[in-house]
Enzyme design. Structure first.
Site, PDB file in Angstrom:
ATOM      1  CE  LYS A 118       3.571  15.210   0.043  1.00 28.54           C
ATOM      2  NZ  LYS A 118       4.856  15.168  -0.678  1.00 28.54           N
TER       3      LYS A 118
ATOM      4  CD  GLU B 299       5.045  15.878  -6.082  1.00 27.09           C
ATOM      5  OE1 GLU B 299       4.485  14.791  -5.845  1.00 27.09           O
ATOM      6  OE2 GLU B 299       4.571  16.743  -6.838  1.00 27.09           O
TER       7      GLU B 299
ATOM      8  NE  ARG C  92      -0.741   6.204   2.278  1.00 25.78           N
ATOM      9  CZ  ARG C  92      -0.050   7.136   1.611  1.00 25.78           C
ATOM     10  NH1 ARG C  92       0.681   6.811   0.569  1.00 25.78           N
ATOM     11  NH2 ARG C  92      -0.111   8.388   1.962  1.00 25.78           N
TER      12      ARG C  92
HETATM   13  P1  ATP Z   1       0.950  12.285   0.484  1.00 23.67           P
HETATM   14  O1  ATP Z   1       0.076  11.113   0.152  1.00 23.67           O
HETATM   15  O2  ATP Z   1       0.861  12.718   1.874  1.00 23.67           O
HETATM   16  O3  ATP Z   1       0.805  13.415  -0.469  1.00 23.67           O
HETATM   17  P2  ATP Z   1       3.157  11.344  -1.024  1.00 23.67           P
HETATM   18  O4  ATP Z   1       3.358   9.875  -1.094  1.00 23.67           O
HETATM   19  O5  ATP Z   1       2.582  11.988  -2.210  1.00 23.67           O
HETATM   20  O6  ATP Z   1       2.404  11.711   0.318  1.00 23.67           O
HETATM   21  P3  ATP Z   1       5.904  11.921  -1.369  1.00 23.67           P
HETATM   22  O7  ATP Z   1       6.619  13.180  -1.129  1.00 23.67           O
HETATM   23  O8  ATP Z   1       5.794  11.424  -2.751  1.00 23.67           O
HETATM   24  O9  ATP Z   1       4.485  12.086  -0.724  1.00 23.67           O
HETATM   25  O10 ATP Z   1       6.469  10.780  -0.436  1.00 23.67           O
HETATM   26  C1  ATP Z   1       7.830  10.531  -0.234  1.00 23.67           C
HETATM   27  C2  ATP Z   1       7.996   9.131   0.270  1.00 23.67           C
HETATM   28  O11 ATP Z   1       7.264   8.947   1.481  1.00 23.67           O
HETATM   29  C3  ATP Z   1       7.436   8.124  -0.717  1.00 23.67           C
HETATM   30  O12 ATP Z   1       8.405   7.100  -0.872  1.00 23.67           O
HETATM   31  C4  ATP Z   1       6.201   7.620  -0.080  1.00 23.67           C
HETATM   32  O13 ATP Z   1       5.987   6.286  -0.422  1.00 23.67           O
HETATM   33  C5  ATP Z   1       6.476   7.794   1.411  1.00 23.67           C
HETATM   34  N1  ATP Z   1       5.236   7.986   2.142  1.00 23.67           N
HETATM   35  C6  ATP Z   1       4.299   8.929   1.918  1.00 23.67           C
HETATM   36  N2  ATP Z   1       3.255   8.771   2.747  1.00 23.67           N
HETATM   37  C7  ATP Z   1       3.544   7.696   3.529  1.00 23.67           C
HETATM   38  C8  ATP Z   1       2.868   7.019   4.584  1.00 23.67           C
HETATM   39  N3  ATP Z   1       1.671   7.413   5.019  1.00 23.67           N
HETATM   40  N4  ATP Z   1       3.469   5.962   5.155  1.00 23.67           N
HETATM   41  C9  ATP Z   1       4.687   5.567   4.742  1.00 23.67           C
HETATM   42  N5  ATP Z   1       5.376   6.152   3.756  1.00 23.67           N
HETATM   43  C10 ATP Z   1       4.819   7.202   3.147  1.00 23.67           C
HETATM   44 MG    MG Z   2       3.937  11.011  -4.052  1.00 26.91          MG
END
Ligand code: ATP
Ligand code: MG
Length: 565
Positions: free
Chosen positions: A275, A39, A265
């Protein structure tokens, strides 16, 4: 290595690669298609790197492809700056999506048609409850939800209202479109999840064309299906969304049937991977920006000097598990040191200089001595380093009144200056306040290169810089951003920030060739650690970030057999 070592864990537990291999073997798919779906509401962090390495890695290993898809369904938080940064970061990590760059917003029209399809089938309805009411009606983990009074609206009325939602007739939050599944489901995600919400906000790509936007759940699986994704790999928090993912795929005329798999994760000690929190650090000016070298963002660790290869090795080392855990950040640092030890050229730099005058070295004379560029890589060869009567050593390499095990410079003590000579401290010069400002030493001309003909072997070998040759620069020393391995454990993340995580040293002395390094180039400053040229460097004034010290706590833990939790 014991059975639970990371490598063994990986062999045993990379269940996703096993599934992919099995699906190809059985002919369920001809080609594996994965995607990385960020995102664009912030910069990528090292947790995302794990997901990138997994998705792009699988595509590469199995001869398939991996799409980069921006999950841009929330226009209020998304920005072009983030999109550009994400693309740059994925490329820097060494991956390429080729022509497969997509946006969930590319599919808004089709998603809308599919929502209409659900309405026509009696599987979705327009709900007039407010967000708070919806939450209240939803029930809890232990209590079933209640049906909305609007749940049994006629199809025609739903179609009309949904069209008017799209037309912009209603204000934000006035109505939503919900799937009609089961308000008593044990899985809260199945209790008539929201599919569309009204949001009068300009979208970076679709502009003002839409004022209703699909939710993540409605956009995600359908985008996968449109793109022919075979394995939709996401983190464990989406496990409970999988029944909904499958329900939508089953109930829509989608062109393919992707399947979702979840993995743990990445959580890292001394690190926050969120983020939203990272954005807060940036907005409140607590760091230099998204790419501050202390940030766990990909742009931050790049600026810090972590090589992309080390991140990929780290991702391989931690593997893919089905259970959440915390990885010791020392493991990531170990991977970085491992690459840099092999690849980083060695240089001299003195970050807190103390002047040394060699009383018996002729005034005005200079010499060039041979120094090894990288003992781990003979092909890196040697270089010349200048030597003269006035030198600088590290302040902490001298003690006027040394304790027993301090073998470095002290009054009367002889040490080796690396690649140069043995020198002996004869006199200590202090300023009016009593601070040591200069050491008067003598050198032994017979020890050129560092070996004494009579076999004398001082216990300490120091790095140094010749005053006549030195370039000046700034060095920024970095520590973990947080003081504790579990930031926020006591409720306040900000309180756990380490105010000393950055120390800026000015007036550092550097080998002259260091001024020529471009931003991002990494070297080892002998005895001090790995350092990376910062983009703030200017001609004649290098700025260097300490990537890491030379101490490898992970290797030490491993040697003691303490790496398994
Ligand atoms: P954050 O929790 O930091 O805001 P998010 O999951 O909202 O991260 P996205 O942009 O939706 O951020 O994530 C893109 C991809 O990265 C998703 O498939 C998510 O599952 C993966 N991802 C995000 N954080 C992690 C993590 N800590 N470890 C592994 N994969 C991750
Ligand atoms: Mg997300």
């Amino acid at each position: 290595m014991s059975d639970t070592s990371p490598a063994a864990e990986r062999e045993r537990a990379d269940f996703i690669r096993e599934i992919v291999a099995e699906d190809l073997r059985r002919g369920r798919h001809r080609e594996v298609v994965t995607r990385f779906p960020p995102e664009p509401n912030g910069y990528l962090h090292v947790g995302h790197a794990k997901s990138i390495c997994l998705n792009f890695g699988i595509a590469r290993e199995f001869g398939g492809r991996c799409h980069l898809r921006f999950d841009d369904t929330n226009p209020t938080k998304e920005e072009q700056e983030y999109i550009d940064a994400i693309e740059a970061d994925v490329r820097w990590l060494g991956f390429d999506w080729g022509e497969h760059l997509y946006h969930a917003s590319d599919y808004f029209e089709r998603l809308y048609e599919w929502a209409v399809h659900l309405v026509k089938e009696g599987k979705a309805y327009v709900d007039d409850l407010t967000a708070d009411q919806i939450r209240e009606y939803r029930g809890t983990l232990t209590e079933p939800g209640r049906n909305s009074p609007w749940r049994d609206r006629a199809v025609e009325e739903n179609l009309d209202l949904f069209e008017r939602m799209r037309g912009g007739e209603f204000p934000d939050g006035a109505r939503v479109l919900r799937a009609k599944i089961d308000m008593a489901s044990g899985n809260i995600n199945m209790r008539d999840p929201v599919l569309y919400r009204i949001l009068h906000a300009r979208h970076p790509r679709t502009g003002d064309r839409w004022c209703i936007y699909p939710t993540y759940d409605f956009a995600h699986g359908q985008s996968d299906a449109i793109e022919g994704v075979t394995h939709s790999i996401c983190t464990l928090e989406f496990e409970d969304h999988r029944p909904l993912y499958d329900w939508l795929i089953e109930n829509l005329p989608v062109p393919s049937r992707p399947r979702q798999y979840e993995f743990a994760r990445l959580n890292l000690s001394y690190t926050v991977l969120s983020k939203r929190f990272l954005l807060r650090l940036v907005n409140e000016g607590r760091v230099r920006g998204w790419d501050d070298p202390r940030m766990p963002t990909i742009s931050g660790i790049r600026r810090r000097g972590y090589p992309a290869k080390a991140i990929r090795e780290f991702a391989a080392m931690i593997g893919v598990a089905k259970r959440d855990g915390v990885v010791d950040v020392a493991m990531l640092e170990h991977c970085v040191r491992d690459v840099l030890n092999r690849e980083a050229p060695r240089r001299f730099a003195v970050v807190r200089p103390l002047k040394v005058v060699l009383e018996n070295y002729p005034e005005g004379r200079v010499e060039e001595l041979d120094a090894v560029n990288n003992p781990e890589d003979p092909s890196a060869g040697t270089r010349k380093v200048g030597f003269s009567r006035t030198l600088y050593v590290e302040r902490e390499d001298f003690m006027e009144d040394p304790p027993k095990r301090f073998y470095r410079l002290a009054p009367g003590r002889e040490v080796r200056l690396r690649y140069a000579y043995l020198v002996t401290c004869r006199e200590v010069v202090k300023d009016a306040s009593g601070e040591v400002v200069e050491l008067r030493c003598t050198y032994d001309p017979a020890t050129r290169g560092g070996d004494a003909p009579d076999g004398r072997r001082p216990r300490a070998t120091l790095h140094w810089i010749s005053g006549a040759h030195a370039a000046r620069g700034e060095v920024r020393l970095y520590e973990h951003l947080f003081t504790r391995p579990d930031p926020g454990a006591e409720g306040d993340l900000l309180a756990d920030l380490d105010p000393r995580s950055e120390e800026v040293l000015d007036g550092c002395l550097l080998e002259p060739s260091l001024s020529e390094l471009g931003p991002g180039e990494t070297v080892q400053f002998e005895r001090l650690g790995y350092f990376c040229a910062d983009p703030d460097s200017r001609p004649g004034r290098g700025v260097f970030n300490r990537t890491l010290t030379l101490r490898d706590t992970w290797a030490r833990l491993q040697a003691r057999g303490r790496t398994d939790e």
